[in-house]
Design a protein around this motif. Structure first.
Motif, PDB file in Angstrom:
ATOM      1  N   PHE A 459       0.609  -1.180   0.333  1.00 17.67           N
ATOM      2  CA  PHE A 459       0.102  -0.024  -0.348  1.00 17.67           C
ATOM      3  C   PHE A 459       0.828   1.374   0.399  1.00 17.67           C
ATOM      4  O   PHE A 459       1.382   1.416   0.827  1.00 17.67           O
ATOM      5  CB  PHE A 459      -0.787  -0.062   1.335  1.00 17.67           C
ATOM      6  CG  PHE A 459      -1.855  -1.047   1.475  1.00 17.67           C
ATOM      7  CD1 PHE A 459      -2.982  -1.480   0.400  1.00 17.67           C
ATOM      8  CD2 PHE A 459      -1.437  -2.187   1.866  1.00 17.67           C
ATOM      9  CE1 PHE A 459      -3.487  -2.444   1.153  1.00 17.67           C
ATOM     10  CE2 PHE A 459      -2.241  -3.432   3.073  1.00 17.67           C
ATOM     11  CZ  PHE A 459      -3.271  -3.377   1.720  1.00 17.67           C
ATOM     12  N   ALA A 460       0.898   2.265  -0.721  1.00 19.79           N
ATOM     13  CA  ALA A 460       1.370   3.171  -0.678  1.00 19.79           C
ATOM     14  C   ALA A 460       0.312   4.363  -0.197  1.00 19.79           C
ATOM     15  O   ALA A 460      -0.689   4.780  -0.701  1.00 19.79           O
ATOM     16  CB  ALA A 460       1.458   3.508  -2.353  1.00 19.79           C
ATOM     17  N   GLU A 466       5.100   6.789   1.839  1.00 26.71           N
ATOM     18  CA  GLU A 466       5.418   5.366   2.823  1.00 26.71           C
ATOM     19  C   GLU A 466       4.781   4.641   1.838  1.00 26.71           C
ATOM     20  O   GLU A 466       3.908   5.164   1.092  1.00 26.71           O
ATOM     21  CB  GLU A 466       4.815   5.930   3.989  1.00 26.71           C
ATOM     22  CG  GLU A 466       5.467   4.484   4.434  1.00 26.71           C
ATOM     23  CD  GLU A 466       4.674   4.283   6.362  1.00 26.71           C
ATOM     24  OE1 GLU A 466       4.587   3.443   6.716  1.00 26.71           O
ATOM     25  OE2 GLU A 466       4.286   5.655   6.559  1.00 26.71           O
ATOM     26  N   VAL A 467       5.366   3.363   2.020  1.00 29.20           N
ATOM     27  CA  VAL A 467       5.152   2.057   0.942  1.00 29.20           C
ATOM     28  C   VAL A 467       5.033   1.159   2.646  1.00 29.20           C
ATOM     29  O   VAL A 467       6.028   0.466   3.415  1.00 29.20           O
ATOM     30  CB  VAL A 467       5.853   1.739   0.040  1.00 29.20           C
ATOM     31  CG1 VAL A 467       6.816   1.070   0.042  1.00 29.20           C
ATOM     32  CG2 VAL A 467       4.908   0.343  -0.890  1.00 29.20           C
ATOM     33  N   ARG A 468       3.627   0.810   2.263  1.00 26.54           N
ATOM     34  CA  ARG A 468       3.913  -0.666   4.155  1.00 26.54           C
ATOM     35  C   ARG A 468       3.606  -1.866   3.295  1.00 26.54           C
ATOM     36  O   ARG A 468       2.494  -1.678   2.128  1.00 26.54           O
ATOM     37  CB  ARG A 468       2.151   0.111   4.396  1.00 26.54           C
ATOM     38  CG  ARG A 468       2.403  -1.110   5.805  1.00 26.54           C
ATOM     39  CD  ARG A 468       1.211  -0.139   6.925  1.00 26.54           C
ATOM     40  NE  ARG A 468       1.860   1.237   7.546  1.00 26.54           N
ATOM     41  CZ  ARG A 468       1.161   1.793   8.109  1.00 26.54           C
ATOM     42  NH1 ARG A 468       0.496   1.373   8.737  1.00 26.54           N
ATOM     43  NH2 ARG A 468       2.393   3.518   8.481  1.00 26.54           N
ATOM     44  N   TYR A 498      10.158  10.161  -7.978  1.00 30.79           N
ATOM     45  CA  TYR A 498       9.835  11.014  -6.580  1.00 30.79           C
ATOM     46  C   TYR A 498      10.168  12.199  -6.103  1.00 30.79           C
ATOM     47  O   TYR A 498      11.635  12.483  -6.190  1.00 30.79           O
ATOM     48  CB  TYR A 498       9.081   9.665  -5.928  1.00 30.79           C
ATOM     49  CG  TYR A 498      10.805   9.133  -5.339  1.00 30.79           C
ATOM     50  CD1 TYR A 498      10.961   9.288  -3.748  1.00 30.79           C
ATOM     51  CD2 TYR A 498      11.325   7.847  -5.630  1.00 30.79           C
ATOM     52  CE1 TYR A 498      12.549   8.736  -3.475  1.00 30.79           C
ATOM     53  CE2 TYR A 498      12.109   7.288  -6.090  1.00 30.79           C
ATOM     54  CZ  TYR A 498      12.999   7.686  -4.181  1.00 30.79           C
ATOM     55  OH  TYR A 498      14.217   7.080  -3.748  1.00 30.79           O
ATOM     56  N   PRO A 499       9.243  12.812  -5.730  1.00 28.72           N
ATOM     57  CA  PRO A 499      10.297  14.134  -4.693  1.00 28.72           C
ATOM     58  C   PRO A 499      10.442  13.559  -3.552  1.00 28.72           C
ATOM     59  O   PRO A 499       9.744  12.820  -2.680  1.00 28.72           O
ATOM     60  CB  PRO A 499       9.158  15.155  -4.510  1.00 28.72           C
ATOM     61  CG  PRO A 499       7.696  13.991  -5.053  1.00 28.72           C
ATOM     62  CD  PRO A 499       8.641  13.068  -5.516  1.00 28.72           C
ATOM     63  N   GLY A 500      11.535  14.188  -2.353  1.00 31.78           N
ATOM     64  CA  GLY A 500      11.950  13.955  -1.482  1.00 31.78           C
ATOM     65  C   GLY A 500      12.085  12.367  -0.914  1.00 31.78           C
ATOM     66  O   GLY A 500      13.503  12.158  -1.573  1.00 31.78           O
ATOM     67  N   GLN A 501      11.754  11.524  -0.331  1.00 33.63           N
ATOM     68  CA  GLN A 501      12.256   9.915  -0.051  1.00 33.63           C
ATOM     69  C   GLN A 501      11.108   9.223   0.643  1.00 33.63           C
ATOM     70  O   GLN A 501       9.692  10.343   0.923  1.00 33.63           O
ATOM     71  CB  GLN A 501      13.113  10.419   1.267  1.00 33.63           C
ATOM     72  CG  GLN A 501      12.932  10.647   3.061  1.00 33.63           C
ATOM     73  CD  GLN A 501      13.794  10.760   3.888  1.00 33.63           C
ATOM     74  OE1 GLN A 501      14.231  10.935   3.840  1.00 33.63           O
ATOM     75  NE2 GLN A 501      12.895  10.910   5.773  1.00 33.63           N
ATOM     76  N   ILE A 502      11.168   8.051  -0.037  1.00 33.98           N
ATOM     77  CA  ILE A 502       9.991   7.175   0.442  1.00 33.98           C
ATOM     78  C   ILE A 502      10.626   6.396   1.677  1.00 33.98           C
ATOM     79  O   ILE A 502      11.588   5.897   1.758  1.00 33.98           O
ATOM     80  CB  ILE A 502       9.816   6.640  -0.812  1.00 33.98           C
ATOM     81  CG1 ILE A 502       8.948   7.563  -1.990  1.00 33.98           C
ATOM     82  CG2 ILE A 502       8.258   5.500  -0.641  1.00 33.98           C
ATOM     83  CD1 ILE A 502       8.720   6.922  -2.872  1.00 33.98           C
TER      84      ILE A 502
END
Length: 517
Positions: A459-460, A466-468, A498-502
């Motif tokens: 799940f994004a 965040e990706v769970r 993607y922007p920023g961090q995941i």
């Protein structure tokens, strides 16, 4: 001679008559006075006698009254003494009765004590007998079972411990599930209430500014002879001037919003003044720079007033003002910081916490973005250093450090700032991104995560930050989760922009459900 004689005779007779009258008058007054004195003396005697008689009578009455009063006092005293004697007798009888009652109770207590002592003796005897019987039964059980007492106790405790372990696990899981449901419900209510109470109306901003012109002739004056004016403006401000076919307008292009604002104000002043040459450009540039610096300070002061925050360092106030000219994916950073402060404060109030500290942490969470183009490091590291430099509390510093998950959130304030930041960034209209591209990026993120073996679902969440990932517990062991998370991160970095961090969050869960029928 006869008349004189007669006159003398008359005078002599008159004198004799006058003397006789005087003498007679004196005698008469003497008699009258003596008679009055005698009557006065008699009257005085009479008055004295009456006074003596009245005094005797009064004396007799006083003596009689005194005797009556003394008799009455004596009678009253006798009655009082009699009443007191009766009271004393009643009290003596009552005390005597109480003494008799106490003696009876003491006798009863002594009897009861004797009975208790006797029962204790009997109980001791019975306990000794029971102990003998129990010991004989234990001896018999040991012979029958073949276990000693210690072995039997250990066997029973081991069986009981295994049964209780299962029951404890079931109870703990039920309690955890119930707690999670209640916490999720409360969190949803608090977040929805906070979002409803914060009505944000700002939308994404761009990186260009358009300056209107009174006429197209002004374009030539701005360019100047052989382009000297436009070169002077671009050199001083660091902004690119785009002069094209757009009627009555000039476009200013620069990724640094403060420089672009100074250039816009400078150009507007030059157009209003009409005198455009390099010396005038420098003069107007200095005025514009001072105006923008004042505007930065005013915006910072407005932000802390609207957020209800006091005692902030003046340099931090200026840095907050600079955020007014910074954007993050088209979203004004100062407006975003104010929105985060409002959301965090409302959620803190709903949780019964002090909202002032939550609003302070929310307002300063992106303070590093005011300097991140001037100092090396991420805006989080810069923000932490700036907050510590200007003596902000460790609660605020930790909230700044943890608002993107760089470190684990250890305080409620940090968790609230994380949630408020995600809400503000993810709400519709806050950031400039095409909806179709946004959905594709989230689908791609879930697709990359699900492509690994052992992944059950992915799940994004949090607007793609965040990706769970839920893995199959029988396919992925605990020690393999770290390697899997690292591989997924590497593939995301290679295939997705993607922007920023995941944040990659892997969950491995084993459940045991049982029903008692």
């Amino acid at each position: 001679m006869e008349p004189i004689f007669i006159i003398l005779l008359v005078i002599g007779v008159s004198a004799v008559v006058g003397a006789a009258s005087f003498f007679i008058g004196i005698q008469y007054r003497k008699k009258v006075g003596e008679s009055k004195i005698g009557s006065a003396e008699e009257e005085a005697k009479r008055i004295v006698e009456e006074a003596v008689r009245e005094a005797d009578a009064t004396k007799k009455e006083a003596v009689i009254a005194g005797k009556d009063e003394a008799h009455k006092l004596l009678t009253d005293a006798e009655h009082e003494i009699s009443d007191r004697r009766k009271d004393i007798q009643r009290q003596e009888r009552r005390i005597q009765q109480k003494e008799e009652s106490v003696e009876k109770k003491l006798d009863n207590l002594e009897k009861k004590e004797d009975n208790v002592n006797q029962k204790l003796k009997n109980a001791d005897q019975r306990l000794e007998e029971a102990e003998k019987i129990r010991q004989s039964e234990l001896d018999m059980l040991e012979k029958i079972s073949g276990f000693t007492q210690e072995q039997a106790k250990e066997y029973i405790l081991n069986n009981l411990d295994s049964e209780l372990s299962h029951e404890k696990a079931v109870k703990i899981m039920e309690f955890e599930q119930r707690t999670k449901e209640q916490a999720e419900k409360s969190a949803r209510e608090i977040i929805s209430l906070a979002i409803q109470r914060v009505a944000a109306d700002h939308v994404s901003e761009s990186t260009v500014s358009v300056v209107p012109l009174p006429s197209d002739e002004m374009k030539g004056r701005i360019i100047g002879r052989e382009g000297r004016n436009i070169r002077a403006i671009e050199t001083l401000t660091g902004v690119d001037l785009i002069i094209d076919d757009t009627p009555e307008a000039i476009t200013l292009s620069c990724f640094e919003p403060v420089k672009r604002e100074i250039a816009r104000v400078t150009l507007e002043k030059l157009i209003a003044d009409g005198r455009i040459h390099p010396a005038r450009i420098e003069e107007m540039y200095e005025k514009a720079r001072r105006e923008v610096e004042y505007m930065i300070k005013s915006e910072g002061e407005r932000a802390i007033i609207e957020a209800g925050i006091n005692n902030m360092h003046p340099e931090l106030v200026k840095l907050l003002g600079r955020l007014h000219f910074r954007t993050s994916y088209g979203q004004n950073v100062l407006d975003h910081s104010l929105e985060v402060a409002y959301l965090a404060g409302i959620m803190a109030s709903e949780l019964g916490l002090e909202p002032t500290m939550a609003r302070r942490a929310g307002l300063l969470h992106d303070i590093g973005k005011a300097l991140d183009h001037e100092i090396e490091g991420s805006h989080i590291e810069i923000g932490v250093d700036v907050a510590r430099k200007y003596k902000e509390s460790e609660i605020v510093v930790h909230a700044i450090h943890a608002h993107h998950g760089d470190v684990e959130a250890k305080t409620i304030i940090a968790c609230l700032v994380q949630a408020a930041d995600a809400i503000s960034a993810a709400r519709p209209g806050a950031r400039r991104e095409n909806l179709e591209n946004y959905i594709k990026r989230l689908e791609k993120l879930e697709e990359v995560a699900s492509s690994f073996e052992g992944v059950e679902r992915s799940f994004a969440i949090q607007a793609g930050r965040e990706v769970r990932i839920i893995v199959k517990p029988e396919a992925v062991k605990d020690e393999q989760m770290i390697l899997l998370a690292r591989d997924i991160c590497k593939k995301i970095e290679e295939e997705i922009e993607y922007p920023g961090q995941i944040k990659v969050n892997i969950i491995r869960e084993s459940r045991a459900v049982e029903y008692a029928r």
